[in-house]
Write an enzyme that holds these catalytic residues in place. Sequence first.
Site, PDB file in Angstrom:
ATOM      1  N   ASP A   1       0.832  -1.204   0.000  1.00 28.48           N
ATOM      2  CA  ASP A   1       0.000   0.000   0.000  1.00 28.48           C
ATOM      3  C   ASP A   1       0.875   1.266   0.000  1.00 28.48           C
ATOM      4  O   ASP A   1       1.878   1.322   0.719  1.00 28.48           O
ATOM      5  CB  ASP A   1      -0.871  -0.062   1.269  1.00 28.48           C
TER       6      ASP A   1
ATOM      7  N   GLU B   1      -3.115   6.449  -7.831  1.00 28.46           N
ATOM      8  CA  GLU B   1      -3.942   7.479  -7.175  1.00 28.46           C
ATOM      9  C   GLU B   1      -3.885   8.773  -7.962  1.00 28.46           C
ATOM     10  O   GLU B   1      -2.807   9.221  -8.359  1.00 28.46           O
ATOM     11  CB  GLU B   1      -3.470   7.720  -5.737  1.00 28.46           C
TER      12      GLU B   1
ATOM     13  N   GLY C   1      -8.584   5.902   3.790  1.00 30.44           N
ATOM     14  CA  GLY C   1      -9.034   6.628   4.977  1.00 30.44           C
ATOM     15  C   GLY C   1     -10.406   6.200   5.449  1.00 30.44           C
ATOM     16  O   GLY C   1     -11.238   7.032   5.798  1.00 30.44           O
ATOM     17  N   GLY C   2     -10.645   4.885   5.473  1.00 32.11           N
ATOM     18  CA  GLY C   2     -11.975   4.392   5.853  1.00 32.11           C
ATOM     19  C   GLY C   2     -12.273   4.485   7.339  1.00 32.11           C
ATOM     20  O   GLY C   2     -13.436   4.591   7.736  1.00 32.11           O
TER      21      GLY C   2
ATOM     22  N   ASP D   1       2.031   5.278  -5.427  1.00 31.58           N
ATOM     23  CA  ASP D   1       1.374   6.533  -5.047  1.00 31.58           C
ATOM     24  C   ASP D   1       2.274   7.727  -5.357  1.00 31.58           C
ATOM     25  O   ASP D   1       3.126   8.105  -4.561  1.00 31.58           O
ATOM     26  CB  ASP D   1       1.025   6.506  -3.551  1.00 31.58           C
TER      27      ASP D   1
ATOM     28  N   ASN E   1     -10.066   1.022   2.315  1.00 25.37           N
ATOM     29  CA  ASN E   1      -8.863   0.772   3.115  1.00 25.37           C
ATOM     30  C   ASN E   1      -9.065   1.139   4.583  1.00 25.37           C
ATOM     31  O   ASN E   1      -9.553   2.223   4.890  1.00 25.37           O
ATOM     32  CB  ASN E   1      -7.700   1.615   2.590  1.00 25.37           C
TER      33      ASN E   1
HETATM   34  P1  13P Z   1      -7.142   4.761   7.885  1.00 28.11           P
HETATM   35  O1  13P Z   1      -5.937   4.523   8.732  1.00 28.11           O
HETATM   36  O2  13P Z   1      -7.695   6.126   8.045  1.00 28.11           O
HETATM   37  O3  13P Z   1      -8.152   3.686   8.040  1.00 28.11           O
HETATM   38  O4  13P Z   1      -6.650   4.699   6.371  1.00 28.11           O
HETATM   39  C1  13P Z   1      -6.131   3.508   5.875  1.00 28.11           C
HETATM   40  C2  13P Z   1      -5.677   3.670   4.469  1.00 28.11           C
HETATM   41  O5  13P Z   1      -6.275   4.366   3.678  1.00 28.11           O
HETATM   42  C3  13P Z   1      -4.480   2.946   4.073  1.00 28.11           C
HETATM   43  O6  13P Z   1      -4.152   3.156   2.750  1.00 28.11           O
END
Ligand code: 13P
Length: 276
Positions: free
Chosen positions: A81, A133, A204-205, A103, A225
Site C-alpha cells: 500500500d 492514485e 481513509g476508511g 502513489d 482501506n
Molecule cells: P485509515 O488509517 O484512516 O483507516 O486509512 C487507511 C488507508 O487508507 C491505508 O491506505
Amino acid sequence: MLTTLNEVLLPAKKGGYAVGLFNTIDTDMLQAVIEAAEELNSPVIIGTAEILLPYGELALIAPSVVDCAKRAKVPVVVHYDHGLTKERCREALSLGFSSVMFDGSLGEYEKNCADTREIVEYAHALGASVEGEIGHVGTSGKDSSADRYTTVEEAEDFLNATGVDALAVAVGTVHGIYRQKPCLDFERLSELNARLGVPLVIHGGSGLTDGDFRKLIACGAAKINIFTDLTLAGKAAMTEALKVGMDYMELRNYKVETIRKEVMKKIRLFGSAGKA
Ligand code: 13P
C-alpha cells in the site's frame, strides 16, 4: 489462496459491494484479518504500507503474509500500500506481493503518470496488479483539501496513460483519525464510477459512519482501506487487558480477538461476506 486485485474487485464492482483492505504490521494483525475473512467466507486484501515500515520490517512480515495468503481458504490479495518509490514497489513484488499501489499523487501529474505506467508494466509482466492514485487523499490535520479532489477528466486521462487495475480517488476522506466530520462528495464518486471502467478505491476508511460506508459503496466504491480502526481496537483491548491483570499471552490473544471482531464488523458492512 493468493490472488490479485482484479480477481476480487471486478466481481465487487459488478455486485455492488466492497472488499476491505486491512493494513497489518505484524503477525497478530495478520492472524486477526485472515481468521475474520475465513469465518465470513469473504475475499480480503492484506496490506502493509510503506509509511508503516518503521513499525514492521517488510522483509520480516512479507514471507508470513504471502504464506498465510496461499494457505487461506478464501481469496487473499497481498498488496503493498502507498508505495512511494519504484524501487520499494519492485522489492515488494520480489518478496511475493501479488499487488502494489504506486502513489505518486503528491508529485507532478506527468511524473505520476510515467512512474505509475512503469510499475504497471513491471507488475503486469509478473502477473501482479497495480493501484494508482489521482487527486490526493491527505492525512487528517495535515494535507487534506478539497482542491485535491479527483476530477473525472484527470482520472480518465490517468487511466489511459497508465493502465492501472484500480484507482484511488479523493472524495473527502482522509487517513487517520477525523478531527472534524468529513465532507464526502458522493456525487463526484458516482460520476467517477459512471465514467471510469476500473474499480474505485476509498482510502481513509477508519472513523466513517455505517451510513457513510453504505453510501460510498452505493456510489461505486469497490475497495475500502482500513488501518487506524484496527490499531484503536487493539489499543483498547491492551489497555483493558492490563487493567484486569491479564498476562502477556492472554493479552496477546485478547488483542487478536478484538481486532478480528473489528475486521468482521467491517466485512459485514462492506457486503463482502459470503462472496469468496
Ligand atoms: P485509515 O488509517 O484512516 O483507516 O486509512 C487507511 C488507508 O487508507 C491505508 O491506505
